[in-house]
Design an enzyme around this catalytic site. Sequence first.
Site, PDB file in Angstrom:
ATOM      1  N   GLU A   1      -6.046  -8.516   0.668  1.00 11.00           N
ATOM      2  CA  GLU A   1      -6.592  -8.050   1.862  1.00 11.00           C
ATOM      3  C   GLU A   1      -7.924  -7.838   1.453  1.00 11.00           C
ATOM      4  O   GLU A   1      -8.513  -7.112   0.441  1.00 11.00           O
ATOM      5  CB  GLU A   1      -5.808  -6.981   2.670  1.00 11.00           C
ATOM      6  CG  GLU A   1      -4.451  -7.165   3.327  1.00 11.00           C
ATOM      7  CD  GLU A   1      -4.171  -5.814   3.870  1.00 11.00           C
ATOM      8  OE1 GLU A   1      -4.844  -4.964   4.421  1.00 11.00           O
ATOM      9  OE2 GLU A   1      -2.907  -5.583   4.001  1.00 11.00           O
TER      10      GLU A   1
ATOM     11  N   GLU B   1       0.889  -1.272   0.117  1.00  9.00           N
ATOM     12  CA  GLU B   1       0.228  -0.006  -0.111  1.00  9.00           C
ATOM     13  C   GLU B   1       0.867   1.440   0.255  1.00  9.00           C
ATOM     14  O   GLU B   1       0.574   2.080   1.176  1.00  9.00           O
ATOM     15  CB  GLU B   1      -0.986  -0.063   1.147  1.00  9.00           C
ATOM     16  CG  GLU B   1      -2.069  -1.080   1.075  1.00  9.00           C
ATOM     17  CD  GLU B   1      -3.154  -0.928   2.213  1.00  9.00           C
ATOM     18  OE1 GLU B   1      -3.023   0.189   2.938  1.00  9.00           O
ATOM     19  OE2 GLU B   1      -4.134  -1.568   2.338  1.00  9.00           O
TER      20      GLU B   1
END
Length: 444
Positions: A351, A165
């Site tokens: 995720e 991320e």
Amino acid sequence: MKTHFPTGFAWGVATAALQIEGGVSEGGRGVSIWDEYARRPGVISGGEDPSVACDHFHRFESDFDLMASLGIQHYRFSIAWPRIYPDGLGNANEEGLIFYDRMVDALLERNIAPYVTLYHWDLPQALEIKGGWQSRETVEAFSVFSATVVKRLRDRVNHWFTLNEIPSFVGHGYGKGRKAPGLRLNAKALNQVYHHALMAHGRAVQVVREYGGNSAEVGIVHNPDVPVPFWNDEPNIAAAREHFHNLNSHLMAPLYLGQYDEKFLQTQGTDAPLFTDADLAIISTPCDFLGLNIYTGGWVVAQNSGFSPVPIPPGYPCGSLPWLRCVPESIYWGIRLSADCFGVKAFYISENGFCHDESFVEPPQHSDPARREYMRSYLKELHEACKDGYQVKGYFHWSFLDNFEWTEGFKPRFGLVAVNYQNQNRTPRLSAKWYSCVARENGF
């Protein structure tokens, strides 16, 4: 009607070192930027810190026993950079390497495949003092760290994620000041930090290619903003495609197209990052997959020659964090738009998950129907992506355990397994048992 996923689909769970390990002053571990950030008054909800977290540092064997009992055979976890290089550079810490040797061996003894994330936000504080991700030296330090880890674990690990991320650890950590190290850089400096993160990814891919062996696969984890067409006609799909490209091209164009988007460079003007053709060649080193962290999204409608976001009304269903709106179609469109706009060929959902704010309650009160329904609705959309021919290799639920949720502290609970932080007892929630059936049957 039963929903079946492709043969060989990887059903897994995910965690991150900083969020569950604890043991921050044990085994030769150095200080991370999150250890330092958590010491600042008022930045972490409740004044909490990750020094103990889930005590996974001492309890990983029993945690893996529990994982195996639930039929989970794929586990994504991260390596704590400060455990391997306490000062960011210099000599590797053998105690830290031995710890991850033991973890990987314990997983394999239980027939659980390790999926390793090299960077999940825990930069050594010693490097941050020297400029952190603002400095190109951190790119080189990350290359050395990656090589050390890959060489050590390559005989047992075949699946590698480089960075987790970039929009979060750069955008919020160096731009908005909401995550460690808590900086608010100007646009030019921030764009350069993004560029350095992309460079670090490219160097890590090259490390895996050089040292990981012929069976190794490697990719990055991205958390794109995902616009969903409000209805599925071509004008609205085109609007979503345009918006997705605009939101994500500053990262995904260098990664997958080997160049910065011209519109992005023009918009940034003198604030654009400094780079060379050699930089872009490193950044665009071919990957085997894109990991997508997708929790939520928003809708767009076509308007004139462009698009318009659809406002989200008060009271729209969401988790206990206000950004966690339930938009199941986002998982489908995140995949489809990544393929359409940037040519991505293969994916993991690295995720996806749901949280409640709650205190730990003793069994049998671990009923969590909202999490089960969230998961089921997203998995239905993921199945649609598979049916439409997109190569999705697996799904990792966030998270295996309740954990330290960054600036939110321990209040949000994302775990399939509930953690009593007072005594570290673990109790699978009902959603864990549902997911266990999904993993065993490869569908629901």
